[in-house]
Design an enzyme around this catalytic site. Sequence first.
Site, PDB file in Angstrom:
ATOM      1  N   ASN A   1      33.385  36.680  47.525  1.00 30.61           N
ATOM      2  CA  ASN A   1      33.567  35.871  46.313  1.00 30.61           C
ATOM      3  C   ASN A   1      34.670  36.491  45.464  1.00 30.61           C
ATOM      4  O   ASN A   1      35.256  37.511  45.835  1.00 30.61           O
ATOM      5  CB  ASN A   1      32.242  35.746  45.549  1.00 30.61           C
ATOM      6  CG  ASN A   1      31.703  37.103  45.146  1.00 30.61           C
ATOM      7  OD1 ASN A   1      32.306  37.817  44.357  1.00 30.61           O
ATOM      8  ND2 ASN A   1      30.567  37.480  45.720  1.00 30.61           N
ATOM      9  N   ARG A   2      34.934  35.919  44.326  1.00 37.24           N
ATOM     10  CA  ARG A   2      36.126  36.273  43.543  1.00 37.24           C
ATOM     11  C   ARG A   2      35.931  37.456  42.592  1.00 37.24           C
ATOM     12  O   ARG A   2      36.815  37.769  41.809  1.00 37.24           O
ATOM     13  CB  ARG A   2      36.611  35.054  42.761  1.00 37.24           C
ATOM     14  CG  ARG A   2      37.118  33.942  43.681  1.00 37.24           C
ATOM     15  CD  ARG A   2      37.630  32.769  42.889  1.00 37.24           C
ATOM     16  NE  ARG A   2      38.687  33.153  41.978  1.00 37.24           N
ATOM     17  CZ  ARG A   2      39.037  32.475  40.902  1.00 37.24           C
ATOM     18  NH1 ARG A   2      38.394  31.369  40.588  1.00 37.24           N
ATOM     19  NH2 ARG A   2      40.015  32.898  40.132  1.00 37.24           N
TER      20      ARG A   2
END
Length: 207
Positions: free
Chosen positions: A22-23
Amino acid sequence: MKILITAGPTREPLDPVRFISNRSTGKMGFALAQAAAEAGHTVTLVAGPVTLPTPAGVRRIDVCTALEMLDAVTQALPACEAFISCAAVADWRPETCSSTKLKKSEMSGTLRLVRNPDILRTVRPLKGTRKFVGFAAETGEPTAEAARKLRDKGLDLIVANDVTAPGAGFATETNRVTLLTPDGSREALPLMDKLEVARRIIAWLEA
Ligand code: C5P
């Protein structure tokens, strides 16, 4: 205090070159580690794969997957008085991981996933008198969902933020958060530097 902090994403491999993640960049968790160490606390930082330098005086344990993060947290928690779970733990991992690079011809176009354990929930039986702080990163108004997670995960404090708000969320230097506690109190902080947000959270723990 001895404070355990998790930071960054986890990375769930599919083969030696591919993964699900994820970011998260780890900025908020590393700011917490820095703020806690600067305030004189003993900090263990369990970090997923990020590119940030270790704050001065912080003991850092690098992990990759959610299962490795759970293992590191389970080992470090008994010696700590507070646990701040800031990591964006991947909720799912590939069912299998190949030791060699999968060939396109071997892949079906469908990826089978299995749930990762919820770290906060898994270590809840070890909580005792320890303070547990969680984060709720939402898209849109975050406090209703954060209040649910606060109860559901048995936390003492949850830090809610809307990752789509200007100046908030992943990879930014600033954040706009609301602090929620089980007695129903809510403190909406203005947009501020992540280090300043971190200092407020550490001050809450000290109080
Ligand atoms: O349920 P959600 O992932 O939104 O909850 C966020 C909080 O739960 C964060 O504090 C995060 O570190 C923690 N978490 C966890 N284990 C997971 C997923 C999230 O401890 N597998």
